[in-house]
Design a protein around this motif. Structure first.
Motif, PDB file in Angstrom:
ATOM      1  N   THR A   1      -9.666  -8.605   8.660  1.00  0.00           N
ATOM      2  CA  THR A   1     -10.457  -7.490   9.163  1.00  0.00           C
ATOM      3  C   THR A   1      -9.555  -6.369   9.660  1.00  0.00           C
ATOM      4  O   THR A   1      -8.375  -6.591   9.992  1.00  0.00           O
ATOM      5  N   LYS A   2     -10.122  -5.171   9.741  1.00  0.00           N
ATOM      6  CA  LYS A   2      -9.365  -4.042  10.282  1.00  0.00           C
ATOM      7  C   LYS A   2      -8.970  -4.301  11.727  1.00  0.00           C
ATOM      8  O   LYS A   2      -7.879  -3.937  12.169  1.00  0.00           O
ATOM      9  N   GLY A   3      -9.854  -4.967  12.472  1.00  0.00           N
ATOM     10  CA  GLY A   3      -9.546  -5.290  13.857  1.00  0.00           C
ATOM     11  C   GLY A   3      -8.327  -6.187  13.988  1.00  0.00           C
ATOM     12  O   GLY A   3      -7.522  -6.036  14.917  1.00  0.00           O
ATOM     13  N   ALA A   4      -8.183  -7.115  13.042  1.00  0.00           N
ATOM     14  CA  ALA A   4      -7.021  -8.008  13.077  1.00  0.00           C
ATOM     15  C   ALA A   4      -5.734  -7.230  12.823  1.00  0.00           C
ATOM     16  O   ALA A   4      -4.699  -7.513  13.433  1.00  0.00           O
ATOM     17  N   VAL A   5      -5.805  -6.247  11.939  1.00  0.00           N
ATOM     18  CA  VAL A   5      -4.633  -5.408  11.675  1.00  0.00           C
ATOM     19  C   VAL A   5      -4.274  -4.604  12.917  1.00  0.00           C
ATOM     20  O   VAL A   5      -3.111  -4.535  13.329  1.00  0.00           O
ATOM     21  N   TYR A   6      -5.276  -4.021  13.549  1.00  0.00           N
ATOM     22  CA  TYR A   6      -5.036  -3.228  14.768  1.00  0.00           C
ATOM     23  C   TYR A   6      -4.512  -4.098  15.915  1.00  0.00           C
ATOM     24  O   TYR A   6      -3.812  -3.590  16.799  1.00  0.00           O
ATOM     25  N   PHE A   7      -4.835  -5.366  15.908  1.00  0.00           N
ATOM     26  CA  PHE A   7      -4.337  -6.257  16.959  1.00  0.00           C
ATOM     27  C   PHE A   7      -2.806  -6.334  16.920  1.00  0.00           C
ATOM     28  O   PHE A   7      -2.143  -6.439  17.957  1.00  0.00           O
ATOM     29  N   HIS A   8      -2.242  -6.263  15.717  1.00  0.00           N
ATOM     30  CA  HIS A   8      -0.795  -6.389  15.555  1.00  0.00           C
ATOM     31  C   HIS A   8      -0.080  -5.040  15.493  1.00  0.00           C
ATOM     32  O   HIS A   8       1.081  -4.940  15.898  1.00  0.00           O
TER      33      HIS A   8
ATOM     34  N   ALA B   1       0.827  -1.210   0.000  1.00  0.00           N
ATOM     35  CA  ALA B   1       0.000   0.000   0.000  1.00  0.00           C
ATOM     36  C   ALA B   1       0.861   1.260   0.000  1.00  0.00           C
ATOM     37  O   ALA B   1       0.617   2.194  -0.782  1.00  0.00           O
ATOM     38  N   PHE B   2       1.863   1.308   0.868  1.00  0.00           N
ATOM     39  CA  PHE B   2       2.722   2.492   0.948  1.00  0.00           C
ATOM     40  C   PHE B   2       3.479   2.704  -0.360  1.00  0.00           C
ATOM     41  O   PHE B   2       3.639   3.837  -0.816  1.00  0.00           O
ATOM     42  N   ALA B   3       3.973   1.624  -0.959  1.00  0.00           N
ATOM     43  CA  ALA B   3       4.721   1.744  -2.205  1.00  0.00           C
ATOM     44  C   ALA B   3       3.833   2.273  -3.333  1.00  0.00           C
ATOM     45  O   ALA B   3       4.264   3.078  -4.159  1.00  0.00           O
ATOM     46  N   ALA B   4       2.592   1.830  -3.361  1.00  0.00           N
ATOM     47  CA  ALA B   4       1.691   2.189  -4.455  1.00  0.00           C
ATOM     48  C   ALA B   4       1.043   3.561  -4.279  1.00  0.00           C
ATOM     49  O   ALA B   4       0.911   4.322  -5.244  1.00  0.00           O
ATOM     50  N   LYS B   5       0.665   3.905  -3.046  1.00  0.00           N
ATOM     51  CA  LYS B   5      -0.152   5.105  -2.833  1.00  0.00           C
ATOM     52  C   LYS B   5       0.535   6.190  -2.012  1.00  0.00           C
ATOM     53  O   LYS B   5       0.108   7.350  -2.041  1.00  0.00           O
ATOM     54  N   GLY B   6       1.560   5.840  -1.254  1.00  0.00           N
ATOM     55  CA  GLY B   6       2.189   6.804  -0.363  1.00  0.00           C
ATOM     56  C   GLY B   6       1.489   6.842   0.981  1.00  0.00           C
ATOM     57  O   GLY B   6       0.288   6.562   1.086  1.00  0.00           O
ATOM     58  N   PHE B   7       2.244   7.201   2.018  1.00  0.00           N
ATOM     59  CA  PHE B   7       1.720   7.151   3.382  1.00  0.00           C
ATOM     60  C   PHE B   7       0.443   7.963   3.578  1.00  0.00           C
ATOM     61  O   PHE B   7      -0.532   7.461   4.155  1.00  0.00           O
ATOM     62  N   PRO B   8       0.361   9.230   3.134  1.00  0.00           N
ATOM     63  CA  PRO B   8      -0.837  10.018   3.437  1.00  0.00           C
ATOM     64  C   PRO B   8      -2.131   9.421   2.892  1.00  0.00           C
ATOM     65  O   PRO B   8      -3.186   9.554   3.521  1.00  0.00           O
ATOM     66  N   ALA B   9      -2.053   8.768   1.737  1.00  0.00           N
ATOM     67  CA  ALA B   9      -3.265   8.275   1.089  1.00  0.00           C
ATOM     68  C   ALA B   9      -3.711   6.908   1.595  1.00  0.00           C
ATOM     69  O   ALA B   9      -4.846   6.489   1.349  1.00  0.00           O
ATOM     70  N   VAL B  10      -2.865   6.204   2.300  1.00  0.00           N
ATOM     71  CA  VAL B  10      -3.187   4.845   2.745  1.00  0.00           C
ATOM     72  C   VAL B  10      -3.997   4.879   4.039  1.00  0.00           C
ATOM     73  O   VAL B  10      -3.736   5.691   4.935  1.00  0.00           O
ATOM     74  N   THR B  11      -4.981   3.988   4.146  1.00  0.00           N
ATOM     75  CA  THR B  11      -5.748   3.825   5.374  1.00  0.00           C
ATOM     76  C   THR B  11      -5.551   2.415   5.918  1.00  0.00           C
ATOM     77  O   THR B  11      -5.099   1.509   5.198  1.00  0.00           O
ATOM     78  N   MET B  12      -5.901   2.240   7.166  1.00  0.00           N
ATOM     79  CA  MET B  12      -5.829   0.901   7.752  1.00  0.00           C
ATOM     80  C   MET B  12      -6.797  -0.056   7.052  1.00  0.00           C
ATOM     81  O   MET B  12      -6.555  -1.258   6.978  1.00  0.00           O
ATOM     82  N   VAL B  13      -7.881   0.482   6.539  1.00  0.00           N
ATOM     83  CA  VAL B  13      -8.822  -0.348   5.772  1.00  0.00           C
ATOM     84  C   VAL B  13      -8.154  -0.859   4.503  1.00  0.00           C
ATOM     85  O   VAL B  13      -8.306  -2.037   4.131  1.00  0.00           O
TER      86      VAL B  13
ATOM     87  N   ALA C   1      -0.700  -0.771  16.217  1.00  0.00           N
ATOM     88  CA  ALA C   1      -1.619   0.171  16.859  1.00  0.00           C
ATOM     89  C   ALA C   1      -2.199   1.183  15.890  1.00  0.00           C
ATOM     90  O   ALA C   1      -3.327   1.647  16.063  1.00  0.00           O
ATOM     91  N   ASN C   2      -1.442   1.552  14.865  1.00  0.00           N
ATOM     92  CA  ASN C   2      -1.895   2.570  13.922  1.00  0.00           C
ATOM     93  C   ASN C   2      -1.032   2.537  12.667  1.00  0.00           C
ATOM     94  O   ASN C   2      -0.096   1.729  12.556  1.00  0.00           O
ATOM     95  N   LYS C   3      -1.357   3.425  11.751  1.00  0.00           N
ATOM     96  CA  LYS C   3      -0.634   3.478  10.479  1.00  0.00           C
ATOM     97  C   LYS C   3       0.825   3.885  10.682  1.00  0.00           C
ATOM     98  O   LYS C   3       1.724   3.419   9.966  1.00  0.00           O
ATOM     99  N   GLU C   4       1.062   4.744  11.650  1.00  0.00           N
ATOM    100  CA  GLU C   4       2.434   5.181  11.939  1.00  0.00           C
ATOM    101  C   GLU C   4       3.297   4.008  12.402  1.00  0.00           C
ATOM    102  O   GLU C   4       4.472   3.895  12.014  1.00  0.00           O
ATOM    103  N   ALA C   5       2.731   3.146  13.224  1.00  0.00           N
ATOM    104  CA  ALA C   5       3.476   1.972  13.684  1.00  0.00           C
ATOM    105  C   ALA C   5       3.833   1.067  12.513  1.00  0.00           C
ATOM    106  O   ALA C   5       4.928   0.479  12.466  1.00  0.00           O
ATOM    107  N   LEU C   6       2.943   0.959  11.567  1.00  0.00           N
ATOM    108  CA  LEU C   6       3.230   0.171  10.367  1.00  0.00           C
ATOM    109  C   LEU C   6       4.317   0.833   9.528  1.00  0.00           C
ATOM    110  O   LEU C   6       5.175   0.145   8.960  1.00  0.00           O
ATOM    111  N   ALA C   7       4.290   2.150   9.455  1.00  0.00           N
ATOM    112  CA  ALA C   7       5.331   2.853   8.700  1.00  0.00           C
ATOM    113  C   ALA C   7       6.709   2.593   9.303  1.00  0.00           C
ATOM    114  O   ALA C   7       7.687   2.344   8.584  1.00  0.00           O
TER     115      ALA C   7
END
Length: 214
Positions: A58-65, A37-49, A67-73
């Motif tokens: 599910t989004k909940g499963a992503v949040y389980f691992h 997602a980050f490679a294709a769209k860039g950080f600002p445009a990407v959502t957890m969805v 906490a937020n988009k910044e942590a993924l970055a």
């Protein structure tokens, strides 16, 4: 004879191990989706969805691992900087002369930028770091130190002029390389990155190779 109570701890450990393996696998799946997602769209445009959909969960499963988009970055950037030393190690294993090692490192890294989504995502996140409200790893320091060490060896071997500053040449090479990969990404989706790296090597290291032959 083994009793039921004796079997229970072993069963529990086995289940815990399987659960941990699944968690690690799922975490990796989320990280790969975030990189895509980050490679294709860039950080600002990407959502957890977006990341959840790419990961097929599910989004909940992503949040389980994460906490937020910044942590993924941060996690993607850290993985990016873990992959660069792997490339360097593969070059070291070849035990090439120093200048050839520099050329091989940049060539292999260029191939990774072209083909590896995690590398592409990490590079884009560094460009967008001012838009990310979290500290990312400092870019390219270890990579530059390795190039400088090889250039130092080349100078000591007489393959670079005695007055050459290995650190300065390394900075020029690294700046040119990462600038070229960015231009190649914008102009041709990195299809011509190998040619751009060949140009950098010819210009920056060409004089040193000519001196070695003469």
């Amino acid at each position: 004879m083994t009793t039921g109570s004796g079997q229970r701890p072993s069963i529990d450990r086995a289940r815990a191990g399987l659960k941990q393996e699944r968690a690690v696998r799922t975490r990796g799946q989320v990280l790969d989706a975030a990189a895509q997602a980050f490679a294709a769209k860039g950080f600002p445009a990407v959502t957890m969805v977006d990341i959840a959909e790419l990961a097929g969960m599910t989004k909940g499963a992503v949040y389980f691992h994460y906490a937020n988009k910044e942590a993924l970055a941060v996690a993607v950037a850290e993985e990016f900087y873990e992959r660069l030393p792997v490339i360097a190690d593969s070059v070291r294993d070849r035990a090439l002369p120093p200048l050839e090692s520099v050329a091989e490192l940049l060539t292999r890294t260029a191939t990774a930028f072209r083909d590896d989504t995690m590398i592409q995502a990490g590079a884009r996140l560094q460009i967008e770091r001012s838009l990310i409200d979290v500290s990312l790893p400092v870019p390219y320091v270890t990579f530059g130190d390795l190039v400088a060490s090889w250039l130092q060896e080349a100078r000591e071997a007489g393959d670079l002029a005695s007055g050459t500053d290995p650190d300065a040449v390394a900075r020029v090479l690294i700046s040119a390389f990462f600038g070229a990969q960015h231009m190649s990404w914008v102009l041709s989706d990195r299809a011509d990155i190998a040619e751009r790296v060949d140009e950098i090597l010819a210009v920056v290291l060409g004089a040193a190779r000519d001196r070695q032959v003469s």
